[in-house]
Design an enzyme around this catalytic site. Structure first.
Site, PDB file in Angstrom:
ATOM      1  CG  HIS A   1      -2.068   0.674   1.231  1.00 22.25           C
ATOM      2  ND1 HIS A   1      -2.665   1.304   0.236  1.00 22.25           N
ATOM      3  CD2 HIS A   1      -2.700   1.189   2.256  1.00 22.25           C
ATOM      4  CE1 HIS A   1      -3.773   2.081   0.450  1.00 22.25           C
ATOM      5  NE2 HIS A   1      -3.873   2.009   1.721  1.00 22.25           N
TER       6      HIS A   1
ATOM      7  CD  GLU B   1      -8.915   1.035   2.406  1.00 22.99           C
ATOM      8  OE1 GLU B   1      -8.455   0.135   1.962  1.00 22.99           O
ATOM      9  OE2 GLU B   1      -8.250   1.847   3.162  1.00 22.99           O
TER      10      GLU B   1
HETATM   11  N1  LIG Z   1      -5.590  -6.728   4.565  1.00 23.83           N
HETATM   12  C1  LIG Z   1      -5.514  -6.914   3.201  1.00 23.83           C
HETATM   13  O1  LIG Z   1      -5.962  -7.771   2.783  1.00 23.83           O
HETATM   14  C2  LIG Z   1      -4.752  -5.859   2.491  1.00 23.83           C
HETATM   15  C3  LIG Z   1      -3.938  -5.064   3.056  1.00 23.83           C
HETATM   16  N2  LIG Z   1      -2.937  -4.249   2.262  1.00 23.83           N
HETATM   17  C4  LIG Z   1      -2.033  -3.648   2.848  1.00 23.83           C
HETATM   18  O2  LIG Z   1      -0.930  -4.591   3.485  1.00 23.83           O
HETATM   19  C5  LIG Z   1      -0.393  -4.107   4.754  1.00 23.83           C
HETATM   20  C6  LIG Z   1      -0.543  -4.975   5.829  1.00 23.83           C
HETATM   21  O3  LIG Z   1      -1.990  -5.251   6.005  1.00 23.83           O
HETATM   22  P1  LIG Z   1      -2.731  -6.087   6.943  1.00 23.83           P
HETATM   23  O4  LIG Z   1      -2.056  -7.378   6.722  1.00 23.83           O
HETATM   24  O5  LIG Z   1      -4.205  -5.927   6.691  1.00 23.83           O
HETATM   25  O6  LIG Z   1      -2.284  -5.505   8.324  1.00 23.83           O
HETATM   26  P2  LIG Z   1      -3.150  -5.435   9.713  1.00 23.83           P
HETATM   27  O7  LIG Z   1      -3.880  -4.410  10.276  1.00 23.83           O
HETATM   28  O8  LIG Z   1      -3.825  -6.846   9.749  1.00 23.83           O
HETATM   29  O9  LIG Z   1      -1.988  -5.995  10.883  1.00 23.83           O
HETATM   30  C7  LIG Z   1      -0.656  -6.520  10.044  1.00 23.83           C
HETATM   31  C8  LIG Z   1       0.431  -6.731  11.313  1.00 23.83           C
HETATM   32  O10 LIG Z   1       0.820  -5.401  11.939  1.00 23.83           O
HETATM   33  C9  LIG Z   1       1.260  -5.834  13.300  1.00 23.83           C
HETATM   34  N3  LIG Z   1       1.258  -4.868  14.113  1.00 23.83           N
HETATM   35  C10 LIG Z   1      -0.166  -3.969  14.319  1.00 23.83           C
HETATM   36  N4  LIG Z   1       0.475  -3.119  15.184  1.00 23.83           N
HETATM   37  C11 LIG Z   1       1.707  -3.271  15.568  1.00 23.83           C
HETATM   38  C12 LIG Z   1       2.682  -2.563  16.193  1.00 23.83           C
HETATM   39  N5  LIG Z   1       2.520  -1.416  16.892  1.00 23.83           N
HETATM   40  N6  LIG Z   1       3.998  -3.122  16.316  1.00 23.83           N
HETATM   41  C13 LIG Z   1       4.228  -4.033  15.485  1.00 23.83           C
HETATM   42  N7  LIG Z   1       3.459  -4.868  14.669  1.00 23.83           N
HETATM   43  C14 LIG Z   1       2.202  -4.232  14.721  1.00 23.83           C
HETATM   44  C15 LIG Z   1       0.141  -6.911  13.774  1.00 23.83           C
HETATM   45  O11 LIG Z   1       0.551  -7.731  14.737  1.00 23.83           O
HETATM   46  C16 LIG Z   1      -0.028  -7.819  12.399  1.00 23.83           C
HETATM   47  O12 LIG Z   1       0.832  -8.831  12.493  1.00 23.83           O
HETATM   48  C17 LIG Z   1      -0.795  -2.629   4.863  1.00 23.83           C
HETATM   49  O13 LIG Z   1      -0.127  -1.527   4.301  1.00 23.83           O
HETATM   50  C18 LIG Z   1      -2.236  -2.829   4.101  1.00 23.83           C
HETATM   51  O14 LIG Z   1      -2.723  -1.493   3.807  1.00 23.83           O
HETATM   52  C19 LIG Z   1      -3.035  -4.309   0.911  1.00 23.83           C
HETATM   53  C20 LIG Z   1      -3.979  -5.081   0.208  1.00 23.83           C
HETATM   54  C21 LIG Z   1      -4.950  -5.751   1.017  1.00 23.83           C
HETATM   55  C1  LIG Z   2      -8.488  -5.865   0.720  1.00 25.36           C
HETATM   56  C2  LIG Z   2      -8.307  -4.621   0.334  1.00 25.36           C
HETATM   57  O1  LIG Z   2      -7.662  -4.268  -0.985  1.00 25.36           O
HETATM   58  C3  LIG Z   2      -8.193  -3.658   0.983  1.00 25.36           C
HETATM   59  C4  LIG Z   2      -9.783  -3.253   1.406  1.00 25.36           C
HETATM   60  O2  LIG Z   2      -7.912  -1.949   0.259  1.00 25.36           O
HETATM   61  C5  LIG Z   2      -7.771  -3.392   2.419  1.00 25.36           C
HETATM   62  O3  LIG Z   2      -7.777  -4.472   3.071  1.00 25.36           O
HETATM   63  O4  LIG Z   2      -7.005  -2.352   2.703  1.00 25.36           O
HETATM   64 MG   LIG Z   3      -7.224  -2.712  -1.679  1.00 28.46          MG
HETATM   65 MG   LIG Z   4      -6.631  -0.968   1.469  1.00 29.44          MG
END
Ligand SMILES: NC(=O)C1=CN([C@@H]2O[C@H](COP(=O)(O)OP(=O)(O)OC[C@H]3O[C@@H](n4cnc5c(N)ncnc54)[C@H](O)[C@@H]3O)[C@@H](O)[C@H]2O)C=CC1
Ligand SMILES: CC(=O)[C@](C)(O)C(=O)O
Ligand SMILES: [Mg+2]
Ligand SMILES: [Mg+2]
Length: 350
Positions: A124, A212
């Site tokens: 992202h 989103e």
């Molecule tokens: N969730 C999704 O399917 C998608 C996410 N993204 C991007 O991917 C990246 C990761 O997203 P997610 O996996 O959804 O993240 P998430 O919000 O699920 O958090 C991922 C990790 O961050 C860790 N974390 C949270 N606070 C923390 C802290 N203070 N110190 C250390 N670790 C910490 C959590 O323990 C977890 O392991 C972001 O940049 C998001 O925008 C992109 C596309 C889709």
């Molecule tokens: C799954 C996805 O692409 C989102 C909605 O942008 C996100 O989880 O940040």
């Molecule tokens: Mg997305």
């Molecule tokens: Mg997103």
């Protein structure tokens, strides 16, 4: 890169023919990919790369929920599972997949771990584009790259295991090594992307934050609630209101849209439905256009980023998010929905 004509606009798309997995494995053969963060995208991308024979290690805070999840997935402490800092030190491609708010909170710990020629990878553009708020300013001696799956990490993993994939967008923000693009495409294929669409960090984050909050999640839930409440206010039962608002969409109509477009779905509904839908779609579009413009301006101005950083940097951010999701789940609409879901014909045999 295949040039494709998207309704008159030529765009470049990377296809598997041009960049097969074998080429990705060759490009990455001397790399160690360190996946920092194990929430939703982290596990999906790490496991898919591991299954694709890429050298992957995981970095999370020891002892927490993510650490335990990584242990369950077979990551081994001291071998393939480390603290975030140690994983970043060991990695040559460092995937910053902690939450966007956590990227701000942890950057001062991670930045010193980056070595000359590393690649700093995002899914992202948030931290880099809004660097004035996040403080994430990559050093000049690394590649800064992005692969953003256009779907949940849950789908990234499930589709990969099903032999399919999720398309992703990709971008190169900084090319120190002269190999940034090749590294980006190789990781994009290795995490299980189907096709790769070129974008920029700014376009990715502006469109993603808009999507989103809009059609994909915020507007979707909002219009469903509005229609459900209207039907219930006029005496329709919970099951009828839910069936007409959510169940028919997810079990039938949206699948027709996915198959062959909106007109195809319309054409496979009654002419009564077609007439009415064609009449009302403009009113709904015109009523929401100002809201979408205001949303986009809120994204572009950085106001949405401020909101995310303020809320998701709180120690209890997860509990607050879970409380609001619980409120949604326990609303009449979604309690009715849980029962409707259990009554799906596919459950007859169970
Ligand atoms: N969730 C999704 O399917 C998608 C996410 N993204 C991007 O991917 C990246 C990761 O997203 P997610 O996996 O959804 O993240 P998430 O919000 O699920 O958090 C991922 C990790 O961050 C860790 N974390 C949270 N606070 C923390 C802290 N203070 N110190 C250390 N670790 C910490 C959590 O323990 C977890 O392991 C972001 O940049 C998001 O925008 C992109 C596309 C889709
Ligand atoms: C799954 C996805 O692409 C989102 C909605 O942008 C996100 O989880 O940040
Ligand atoms: Mg997305
Ligand atoms: Mg997103």
């Amino acid at each position: 890169m295949a040039k494709m004509d998207f309704a008159g606009v030529l765009e470049e798309v990377v296809t598997r023919e041009e960049f097969p997995l074998s080429r990705a494995q060759e490009v990455l053969k001397d790399e160690v990919v360190a996946v920092l963060g194990y929430g939703v995208q982290g596990p999906a991308q790490a496991l898919n790369m591991r299954d694709n024979g890429i050298k992957v290690i995981v970095g999370v805070t020891p002892g927490g929920r993510s650490w335990n999840k990584a242990l369950q997935d077979g990551w081994v402490p001291g071998e393939t599972l480390f603290s975030m800092e140690e994983a970043a030190e060991r990695g040559t491609i460092v995937q910053y997949l902690v939450s966007d708010a956590a990227q701000k909170l942890t950057w001062e710990r991670i930045r010193p771990c980056l070595k000359e020629g590393d690649a700093l990878y995002f899914s992202h553009g948030f931290a880099v584009v809004y660097r004035d708020q996040t403080g994430v300013v990559p050093p000049p001696y690394v590649d800064v790259i992005l692969v953003a799956p256009k779907g949940s990490g849950t789908s990234v993993r499930a589709n990969f295991l099903a032999g399919s994939g999720i398309n992703s967008s990709f971008a190169v923000e900084q090319d120190y090594t002269g190999r940034a693009r090749e590294r980006t495409l190789a990781v994009g294929i290795a995490i299980g992307s189907g096709y790769l669409f070129e974008t920029t960090f700014q376009h990715e984050v502006y469109s993603d934050l808009t999507g989103e909050r809009g059609v994909l999640m915020g507007a979707l839930a909002g219009i469903m609630e509005a229609q459900y409440q209207t039907l219930r206010a006029h005496g329709h039962t919970p099951s009828e209101a839910f069936n007409e608002t959510v169940e028919e969409l997810t079990q039938s109509l949206i699948r027709l849209v996915a198959q062959n477009g909106m007109d195809w779905m319309y054409a496979n509904c009654s002419t009564t439905a077609q007439r009415g839908a064609l009449d009302w779609r403009h009113e709904f579009r015109d009523a929401t256009l100002p809201v979408f413009e205001r949303l986009y301006q809120s994204v572009a101005s950085g106001a949405e980023t401020r909101r995310v950083l303020e809320a998701n940097s709180q120690p209890d951010y997860k509990e607050k998010l879970e409380a609001e999701l619980r409120e949604m789940r326990e609303s009449e609409m979604w309690r009715a929905g849980a029962l409707v879901r259990s009554l799906r014909p596919e459950n007859w045999q169970k």
